[in-house]
Design a protein around this motif. Structure first.
Motif, mmCIF file in Angstrom:
data_model
loop_
_atom_site.group_PDB
_atom_site.id
_atom_site.type_symbol
_atom_site.label_atom_id
_atom_site.label_comp_id
_atom_site.label_asym_id
_atom_site.label_seq_id
_atom_site.Cartn_x
_atom_site.Cartn_y
_atom_site.Cartn_z
ATOM 1 N N ILE A 75 0.827 -1.207 0.000
ATOM 2 C CA ILE A 75 0.000 0.000 0.000
ATOM 3 C C ILE A 75 0.862 1.258 0.000
ATOM 4 C CG2 ILE A 75 -1.518 1.390 1.484
ATOM 5 C CD1 ILE A 75 -3.065 -1.108 2.136
ATOM 6 N N SER A 76 1.833 1.323 0.902
ATOM 7 C CA SER A 76 2.659 2.531 0.991
ATOM 8 C C SER A 76 3.555 2.693 -0.235
ATOM 9 C CB SER A 76 3.498 2.502 2.269
ATOM 10 O OG SER A 76 4.296 1.341 2.331
ATOM 11 N N SER A 77 4.078 1.582 -0.758
ATOM 12 C CA SER A 77 5.005 1.664 -1.894
ATOM 13 C C SER A 77 4.304 1.972 -3.213
ATOM 14 C CB SER A 77 5.788 0.348 -2.030
ATOM 15 O OG SER A 77 6.608 0.136 -0.907
ATOM 16 N N SER A 78 3.002 1.754 -3.279
ATOM 17 C CA SER A 78 2.271 2.083 -4.502
ATOM 18 C C SER A 78 1.960 3.575 -4.603
ATOM 19 C CB SER A 78 0.954 1.287 -4.572
ATOM 20 O OG SER A 78 0.099 1.640 -3.500
ATOM 21 N N MET A 252 -7.840 2.005 13.279
ATOM 22 C CA MET A 252 -6.983 2.962 12.572
ATOM 23 C C MET A 252 -7.130 2.809 11.060
ATOM 24 S SD MET A 252 -2.937 3.609 13.203
ATOM 25 C CE MET A 252 -2.584 1.858 13.010
ATOM 26 N N SER A 253 -7.169 1.563 10.588
ATOM 27 C CA SER A 253 -7.194 1.308 9.145
ATOM 28 C C SER A 253 -8.556 1.592 8.533
ATOM 29 C CB SER A 253 -6.799 -0.146 8.870
ATOM 30 O OG SER A 253 -5.532 -0.422 9.398
ATOM 31 N N TYR A 254 -9.616 1.012 9.120
ATOM 32 C CA TYR A 254 -10.944 1.133 8.526
ATOM 33 C C TYR A 254 -11.514 2.540 8.639
ATOM 34 C CZ TYR A 254 -11.425 -3.859 7.629
ATOM 35 O OH TYR A 254 -11.264 -5.124 7.139
ATOM 36 N N VAL A 274 -6.986 19.142 2.906
ATOM 37 C CA VAL A 274 -7.276 18.331 4.102
ATOM 38 C C VAL A 274 -7.574 16.904 3.688
ATOM 39 C CG1 VAL A 274 -8.866 17.985 6.041
ATOM 40 C CG2 VAL A 274 -8.109 20.302 5.433
ATOM 41 N N HIS A 275 -8.427 16.753 2.668
ATOM 42 C CA HIS A 275 -8.777 15.408 2.206
ATOM 43 C C HIS A 275 -7.567 14.662 1.658
ATOM 44 C CE1 HIS A 275 -10.074 12.686 -1.166
ATOM 45 N NE2 HIS A 275 -10.581 12.110 -0.119
ATOM 46 N N ILE A 276 -6.734 15.373 0.892
ATOM 47 C CA ILE A 276 -5.567 14.723 0.281
ATOM 48 C C ILE A 276 -4.552 14.327 1.348
ATOM 49 C CG2 ILE A 276 -3.608 15.109 -1.285
ATOM 50 C CD1 ILE A 276 -5.571 16.917 -2.910
ATOM 51 N N MET A 277 -4.362 15.160 2.350
ATOM 52 C CA MET A 277 -3.455 14.810 3.448
ATOM 53 C C MET A 277 -3.958 13.572 4.176
ATOM 54 S SD MET A 277 -0.740 16.731 3.741
ATOM 55 C CE MET A 277 -0.253 16.664 5.452
ATOM 56 N N LEU A 278 -5.275 13.500 4.435
ATOM 57 C CA LEU A 278 -5.849 12.340 5.120
ATOM 58 C C LEU A 278 -5.720 11.086 4.273
ATOM 59 C CD1 LEU A 278 -9.060 13.947 6.677
ATOM 60 C CD2 LEU A 278 -7.055 13.109 7.905
ATOM 61 N N LEU A 284 0.076 5.763 4.955
ATOM 62 C CA LEU A 284 1.334 5.925 5.698
ATOM 63 C C LEU A 284 1.253 5.434 7.142
ATOM 64 C CD1 LEU A 284 2.883 9.372 4.671
ATOM 65 C CD2 LEU A 284 4.006 7.149 4.596
ATOM 66 N N LEU A 285 0.223 5.890 7.865
ATOM 67 C CA LEU A 285 0.172 5.626 9.306
ATOM 68 C C LEU A 285 -0.054 4.154 9.664
ATOM 69 C CD1 LEU A 285 -1.621 8.782 10.765
ATOM 70 C CD2 LEU A 285 0.815 8.306 10.535
ATOM 71 N N PRO A 286 -1.064 3.470 9.083
ATOM 72 C CA PRO A 286 -1.219 2.048 9.429
ATOM 73 C C PRO A 286 0.016 1.214 9.111
ATOM 74 C CG PRO A 286 -3.227 2.860 8.414
ATOM 75 C CD PRO A 286 -2.200 3.946 8.256
ATOM 76 N N PRO A 287 0.644 1.352 7.917
ATOM 77 C CA PRO A 287 1.872 0.586 7.665
ATOM 78 C C PRO A 287 3.003 0.904 8.643
ATOM 79 C CG PRO A 287 0.989 1.392 5.603
ATOM 80 C CD PRO A 287 0.210 2.051 6.693
ATOM 81 N N MET A 288 3.041 2.147 9.161
ATOM 82 C CA MET A 288 4.096 2.507 10.106
ATOM 83 C C MET A 288 3.801 1.942 11.500
ATOM 84 S SD MET A 288 5.533 6.270 11.223
ATOM 85 C CE MET A 288 4.046 6.734 12.082
ATOM 86 N N PHE A 289 2.542 2.023 11.934
ATOM 87 C CA PHE A 289 2.199 1.630 13.303
ATOM 88 C C PHE A 289 1.948 0.137 13.473
ATOM 89 C CE2 PHE A 289 0.996 6.188 13.881
ATOM 90 C CZ PHE A 289 1.851 6.446 14.943
#
Length: 312
Positions: A75-78, A252-254, A274-278, A284-289
């Motif tokens: 997910i993050s690498s795509s 966190m993911s769903y 705001v939407h694009i950052m989210l 980013l966040l789920p793969p990191m955490f």
């Protein structure tokens, strides 16, 4: 992906604009993006290497963690490498074929990602509610088969979407206000009727992710009921501790995934940046955490990671 019908009505290149309104801050925004991505890669590859190296971890639960790690990397690498190219080198162009390929792989991996927590929930349900049959039900072979079924499900459900998208006629405006080819952002550039595509993508989101989420909630509802019936305080705490990591990861993911999907369709009042950052934080966040949460909560895995780090 070569089978996609890249019609002459479609543009040869799209322009990914990054984060609209924050172009001047792209370099600064790239710093946490790159840091989170590196942490995600290090954490997930560490889980994969430690589980592969340690025979004691060749168990269904750890195979599921490896599947989760692979989907996190996917997910993050795509998304993130292309986003960093936009932030650092202003490389905003992407071909229609590249855009459809990115959309395809991102959503296939997202559907596989949805299947992994569901399998984890079933794993915990059997382990807590029917422990005597756990070893016979959840074998390594069966987990591998479930992983393969998740892959096939993702491909079957998603393949039709980029095929529909590739057949749409596009307007002269080829500017996508995003850091990646988010499928609805691409569909909005079309001059044709996108009703069928919108309906199909919405059905996928609710049938696949919605059904998975409903089954997960049901599984954990039954798990919590079983935990409350446990008389032993130690067993009670151990069962709760086992499930806590899964619940945090799923929340966190769903929540971020559903919020991103719904705001792209109905959140006209939300500022685009705001939407694009989210949407980027979702990849980013789920793969990191995830590896951090499971590394802390899963004592055996935490112990093995610590041992391997100390040997280096």
């Amino acid at each position: 992906m070569a089978a996609f019908n890249l019609t002459s009505a479609g543009p040869s290149t799209f322009i990914l604009n990054g984060i609209p309104g924050l172009e001047a801050a792209h370099v600064w925004i790239s710093i946490p993006f790159a840091a989170f991505y590196i942490i995600a890669l290090l954490g997930n590859f560490t889980v994969l290497l430690v589980v592969a190296k340690e025979p004691n971890l060749h168990k269904p639960m750890y195979l599921l963690l490896c599947m989760l790690a692979l989907t996190d990397i996917g997910i993050s690498s795509s998304v993130i490498p292309k986003a960093l190219c936009i932030f650092w080198f202003n490389l905003k162009g992407i071909t229609l074929g590249g855009c459809l390929t990115q959309t395809f792989f991102l959503h296939v991996v997202a559907i596989i990602y949805s299947a992994v927590p569901l399998t984890m929930a079933l794993d915990r349900y059997i382990a807590i509610c029917n422990p005597l049959r756990y070893i016979s039900i959840f074998t390594n072979t069966r987990i591998s088969k479930l992983g393969f079924i998740g892959l096939i499900r993702g491909v079957v459900f998603v393949l039709r979407a980029p095929l529909l998208l590739s057949r749409l006629p596009f307007c002269d405006n080829h500017l996508i206000s995003h850091t990646f080819c988010e499928h609805m952002a691409v569909a909005k550039l079309s001059c044709g009727d996108t009703t069928v595509y919108r309906a199909y993508s919405l059905v996928i989101a609710f049938v696949v992710i919605g059904l998975d989420l409903m089954l997960i909630v049901l599984s954990y509802g039954l798990i919590i009921r079983a935990i409350l019936r446990i008389s032993s305080k130690d067993s009670h705490q151990k069962a709760l501790s086992t499930c806590t990591a899964h619940i945090w990861v799923m929340l966190m993911s769903y929540s971020s995934s559903l919020f991103s999907n719904l705001t792209h369709r109905y959140g006209q009042g939300i500022a685009p940046h705001v939407h694009i950052m989210l949407a980027n934080l979702y990849v980013l966040l789920p793969p990191m955490f995830n590896p951090i949460i499971y590394g802390v909560k899963t004592k055996e895995l935490c112990k093995k990671i610590h041992q391997n780090i100390c040997r280096m």
